[in-house]
Design a protein around this motif. Structure first.
Motif, PDB file in Angstrom:
ATOM      1  N   UNK A 617     -11.644 -44.886 -55.232  1.00  0.00           N
ATOM      2  CA  UNK A 617     -10.722 -45.782 -54.505  1.00  0.00           C
ATOM      3  C   UNK A 617     -10.260 -45.161 -53.190  1.00  0.00           C
ATOM      4  N   UNK A 618     -10.449 -43.826 -53.049  1.00  0.00           N
ATOM      5  CA  UNK A 618      -9.980 -43.156 -51.837  1.00  0.00           C
ATOM      6  C   UNK A 618      -8.506 -42.772 -51.920  1.00  0.00           C
ATOM      7  N   UNK A 619      -7.820 -43.126 -53.011  1.00  0.00           N
ATOM      8  CA  UNK A 619      -6.399 -42.780 -53.151  1.00  0.00           C
ATOM      9  C   UNK A 619      -6.277 -41.365 -53.693  1.00  0.00           C
ATOM     10  N   UNK A 620      -5.113 -40.775 -53.531  1.00  0.00           N
ATOM     11  CA  UNK A 620      -4.882 -39.525 -54.251  1.00  0.00           C
ATOM     12  C   UNK A 620      -3.463 -39.527 -54.801  1.00  0.00           C
ATOM     13  N   UNK A 621      -3.250 -38.729 -55.840  1.00  0.00           N
ATOM     14  CA  UNK A 621      -1.923 -38.697 -56.461  1.00  0.00           C
ATOM     15  C   UNK A 621      -1.664 -37.314 -57.047  1.00  0.00           C
ATOM     16  N   UNK A 622      -0.391 -37.085 -57.376  1.00  0.00           N
ATOM     17  CA  UNK A 622       0.026 -35.753 -57.843  1.00  0.00           C
ATOM     18  C   UNK A 622       0.243 -35.746 -59.349  1.00  0.00           C
ATOM     19  N   UNK A 623      -0.158 -34.656 -59.971  1.00  0.00           N
ATOM     20  CA  UNK A 623       0.094 -34.485 -61.404  1.00  0.00           C
ATOM     21  C   UNK A 623       0.614 -33.065 -61.670  1.00  0.00           C
ATOM     22  N   UNK A 624       1.217 -32.892 -62.860  1.00  0.00           N
ATOM     23  CA  UNK A 624       1.805 -31.600 -63.236  1.00  0.00           C
ATOM     24  C   UNK A 624       1.274 -31.177 -64.588  1.00  0.00           C
ATOM     25  N   UNK A 625       1.327 -29.855 -64.875  1.00  0.00           N
ATOM     26  CA  UNK A 625       0.869 -29.484 -66.218  1.00  0.00           C
ATOM     27  C   UNK A 625       1.925 -28.849 -67.118  1.00  0.00           C
ATOM     28  N   UNK A 626       3.006 -28.284 -66.584  1.00  0.00           N
ATOM     29  CA  UNK A 626       4.076 -27.711 -67.428  1.00  0.00           C
ATOM     30  C   UNK A 626       3.578 -26.831 -68.566  1.00  0.00           C
ATOM     31  N   UNK A 627       2.620 -25.978 -68.302  1.00  0.00           N
ATOM     32  CA  UNK A 627       2.106 -25.109 -69.369  1.00  0.00           C
ATOM     33  C   UNK A 627       2.937 -23.830 -69.427  1.00  0.00           C
ATOM     34  N   UNK A 628       3.144 -23.311 -70.623  1.00  0.00           N
ATOM     35  CA  UNK A 628       3.765 -21.988 -70.721  1.00  0.00           C
ATOM     36  C   UNK A 628       2.700 -20.970 -70.320  1.00  0.00           C
ATOM     37  N   UNK A 629       3.142 -19.715 -70.210  1.00  0.00           N
ATOM     38  CA  UNK A 629       2.198 -18.672 -69.815  1.00  0.00           C
ATOM     39  C   UNK A 629       1.037 -18.584 -70.826  1.00  0.00           C
ATOM     40  N   UNK A 630       1.421 -18.663 -72.099  1.00  0.00           N
ATOM     41  CA  UNK A 630       0.389 -18.562 -73.139  1.00  0.00           C
ATOM     42  C   UNK A 630      -0.559 -19.755 -73.056  1.00  0.00           C
ATOM     43  N   UNK A 631       0.011 -20.963 -72.896  1.00  0.00           N
ATOM     44  CA  UNK A 631      -0.828 -22.163 -72.834  1.00  0.00           C
ATOM     45  C   UNK A 631      -1.769 -22.108 -71.630  1.00  0.00           C
ATOM     46  N   UNK A 632      -1.258 -21.596 -70.506  1.00  0.00           N
ATOM     47  CA  UNK A 632      -2.107 -21.476 -69.316  1.00  0.00           C
ATOM     48  C   UNK A 632      -3.279 -20.537 -69.630  1.00  0.00           C
ATOM     49  N   UNK A 633      -2.971 -19.462 -70.350  1.00  0.00           N
ATOM     50  CA  UNK A 633      -4.015 -18.508 -70.738  1.00  0.00           C
ATOM     51  C   UNK A 633      -5.068 -19.174 -71.613  1.00  0.00           C
ATOM     52  N   UNK A 634      -4.619 -20.026 -72.501  1.00  0.00           N
ATOM     53  CA  UNK A 634      -5.565 -20.705 -73.400  1.00  0.00           C
ATOM     54  C   UNK A 634      -6.489 -21.621 -72.618  1.00  0.00           C
ATOM     55  N   UNK A 635      -5.920 -22.382 -71.686  1.00  0.00           N
ATOM     56  CA  UNK A 635      -6.745 -23.308 -70.895  1.00  0.00           C
ATOM     57  C   UNK A 635      -7.767 -22.509 -70.077  1.00  0.00           C
TER      58      UNK A 635
END
Ligand code: MIC
Ligand code: SF4
Length: 652
Positions: A617-635
């Motif tokens: 579509x050519x649009x863009x939008x913002x998103x967030x992840x709110x991961x803890x440090x451990x969760x970020x490590x898992x991803x």
């Protein structure tokens, strides 16, 4: 400042972090239990981690869901679970012993302890004052392997009970239906529901357990009652008073909010299709013809609940057009009904007595006919869950189900004069017979060789996260999507729980029959995305709702909000759960759109804010992840299994 019950239990179990709403707490866990439908994966994952024996004080492997043996698959899974329990040091509850939550309540649960169960109705244990939390199989496996359990400390909502359940045809089920009516299936998200007030002592442990069981439908992390003289009475009756401790909130304990329910004023309620929060007084549905009534499940199958039903059925027969099905919660309850003679009242009334298992609750038999109306004492009435897509499933307490089964239709219970219910006293002694529970150190089972049937396949792993995510929007869905929508259950699909390639074909089958095909095509060009609304992934704890999409190449789910267990499961399998910054963007994405996120690793390690470019579509939008440090490590590692394996191997 005073502490509430939840805080006291968390304080006693914390190993890192802090007990403060919104903070992360690492917890030492006392009990972990699995059931067969989620347990095969959990134990395969435990095996894959590579630890020899479970490292928690108590682990139990139950068999209760996959009991229909239409071919070799479920029987092979039972054998796998039995031999895995023997090898890894867990108790094994044999098929026929009953439903995990009911048995755990009877035989193992204890006030003040923390239990994890690979099933969303684990909070049943809250009835005895245990903090019992539903988790995905991989979380259970890592805790059994010795890791602490990480929890974002929920707020604690107080429900103050006054009065007494005294109106005819009202039971503990109506307390939780009333809460669902007031709070909805999203009302408990991020919360622990803690019960207090003078009404508490009017309720027995099994009645309390009905309420905490179905607290899962509020989306709550768990629900908990104090431990008092009624708790002691139940534990004595189960021969387990040595495990009793008193548990109560301090007078000056604080709560995020308080709501009150007067038990004396409750009237019999029903939840209408297809959500447990579509609750209204039963009298408003008077005249509705019913085709089926199902009594039992983990929500409503204590001896007292079923004995009272028997008193209404005694000497009568179910209406000609109605099928009455009964699934007792445990062998203990079934034996009591049989010794007491109540089982004859059921049989005499024409009830179809099923084995002590989940049965029709999860579509394992007992599916209603086309378009039929089924009234059930269960906790979920999602569309299609009964096995019949166009069936209309209502939820109600056991006495109402019996009454309507006899009448053939819903009647105003408050006006019922002919049929009377005899209220039963809580037994002071339960017959104790644990012969169907194999202890971890039982000679014949210890260190057994694990047996795996041909349907049991390896757990798939995901590769570590790259720098960019390029994913096609496969599906755009609305609010309150359940894990039953994402990964349906039922007699055809449940036997595939140990075979991810096979079960993956059924992802979103009821909503979009081509989903898995399109997902696999998209996987070739980068992967897929799912766009969700609020409370995405509510309901069951089944990690297959994350694992199977991962196998199909789903990289991200972008939603307005997530249900707790499903969000953890997504992270455990390396799928990034993202939240819209502006919820209005949900409607701007169309199925088929190609989405691009760049510099993902830097964003995860940094501010966790991302720009999604919709290349179509050519649009863009913002998103967030709110991961803890451990969760970020898992991803970043591609999921919890890869992460844990790497850690354990480093330690060796
Ligand atoms: C359910 O009630 O939905 C189930 C079936 O017990 C699930 C677990 C599963 O899907 O295996 C749950 O509640 O977590
Ligand atoms: Fe079994 Fe139904 Fe309870 Fe789930 S809700 S554990 S399927 S009885």
């Amino acid at each position: 400042m005073g502490r509430n019950i939840a805080e006291k239990i968390l304080d006693a179990h914390i190993v890192n972090g802090e007990v403060k709403t919104g903070s992360r707490a690492g917890l030492k866990i006392d009990h972990v239990y699995t059931q067969d439908a989620t347990g095969t994966m959990a134990w395969l994952q435990f095996e894959a981690i590579g630890v020899d024996r479970v490292k928690v004080p108590l682990a139990v492997s139950y068999v209760d869901h996959n009991m229909l043996q239409s071919n070799f698959m479920n029987a092979d899974d039972h054998e796998f679970l039995r031999t895995a329990a023997g090898k890894f040091g867990a108790w094994f509850s044999r098929p026929g012993n009953g439903i995990s939550h009911q048995i755990h309540l009877e035989r193992f649960s204890a006030p003040g302890r923390i239990a994890l169960g690979t099933d969303s109705h684990t909070p049943t244990g809250g009835g005895i004052g245990m903090m019992a939390i539903g988790v995905g199989g991989l979380d259970a496996a890592t805790v059994m392997a010795g890791a602490p359990f990480e929890l974002k400390v929920p707020e604690v909502l107080r429900v103050r009970l006054t009065g007494k359940l005294r109106r005819p045809w009202v039971t503990a089920m109506d307390v939780i239906l009333e809460l669902l009516r007031r709070l909805s299936v999203k009302g408990g998200v991020g919360k622990i529901v803690e019960y207090s007030g003078p009404g508490v002592k009017q309720l027995s442990v099994p009645e309390r357990a009905t309420i905490t069981n179905m607290g899962a439908e509020l989306g709550a992390t768990t629900s908990i009652f104090p431990s008092d003289e009624r708790t002691l009475f139940f534990m004595k009756a189960q021969g387990r008073e040595k495990d009793w401790v008193e548990l109560k909130a301090d007078d000056d304990a604080s709560y995020s909010d308080t709501i009150s329910i007067n038990l004396s004023e409750l009237e019999p309620m029903m939840a209408a299709p297809h959500s447990p929060d579509k609750v209204a007084p039963a009298r408003e549905l008077a005249g509705l013809k019913i085709d089926q009534a199902c009594i039992g499940s983990c929500t409503n199958s204590s001896f007292v609940a079923l004995k009272e039903v028997a008193s209404a059925l005694k000497g009568r027969v179910v209406s000609p057009g109605v099928g009455l099905l009964v699934n007792t919660g445990s062998r203990q309850v079934a034996l009591m009904l049989s010794k007491d003679g109540a089982a004859s009242d059921f049989l005499g009334a024409g009830a179809r007595m099923l084995e002590s298992s989940c049965g029709p609750c999860i579509g394992m038999g007992g599916a209603p006919g086309s378009g039929q109306v089924s009234i059930r004492t269960y906790n979920r009435n999602f569309m299609g869950r009964s096995g019949t897509k166009d069936a209309k499933v209502y939820l109600a307490n056991p006495l109402l189900c019996a009454l309507f089964a006899l009448k053939g239709e819903v009647v105003d219970p408050m006006k019922e004069e002919e049929i009377k219910v005899k209220r039963i006293k809580e037994p002071a002694v339960y017959p104790i017979d644990d012969k169907m529970l194999i202890p971890p150190d039982a000679g014949e089972n210890r260190n057994s060789v694990i047996k795996k049937g041909p349907n049991i396949k390896e757990v798939p792993l995901k590769e570590a996260l790259g720098e960019e995510i390029r994913a096609q929007a496969l599906l755009v869905v609305g609010d309150n999507i359940t894990t039953d929508d994402i990964m349906p259950a039922g007699s055809q699909i449940l036997p595939l729980r140990s075979n991810i390639p096979a079960i993956s074909q059924y992802v979103y089958r009821g909503i979009d029959a081509d989903f898995s095909k399109r997902a696999l095509e998209a996987k070739e060009t980068g992967g897929g995305a799912i766009i969700g609304g609020e409370n995405y992934g509510q309901g069951s704890s089944r990690e297959h709702a994350a694992l199977a999409p991962m196998y199909l190449g789903v990289k991200v789910v972008i939603a307005k909000s997530f249900a707790r267990i499903h969000r953890s499961n997504l992270i455990n399998f390396g799928i990034l759960p993202l939240l819209f910054k502006d919820q209005g963007d949900h409607d701007r994405i169309k199925p088929g759109d190609m989405l691009l996120m760049e510099n993902v690793q830097a964003a995860i390690k940094g501010g966790q804010s991302y720009t999604v470019q919709d290349l179509t579509s050519g649009l863009s939008f913002e998103v967030l992840s709110n991961l803890t440090e451990r969760e970020a490590g898992l991803i970043l590692a591609g999921g919890l299994l890869s992460y844990t394996r790497a850690r354990f191997h480093q330690e060796k």
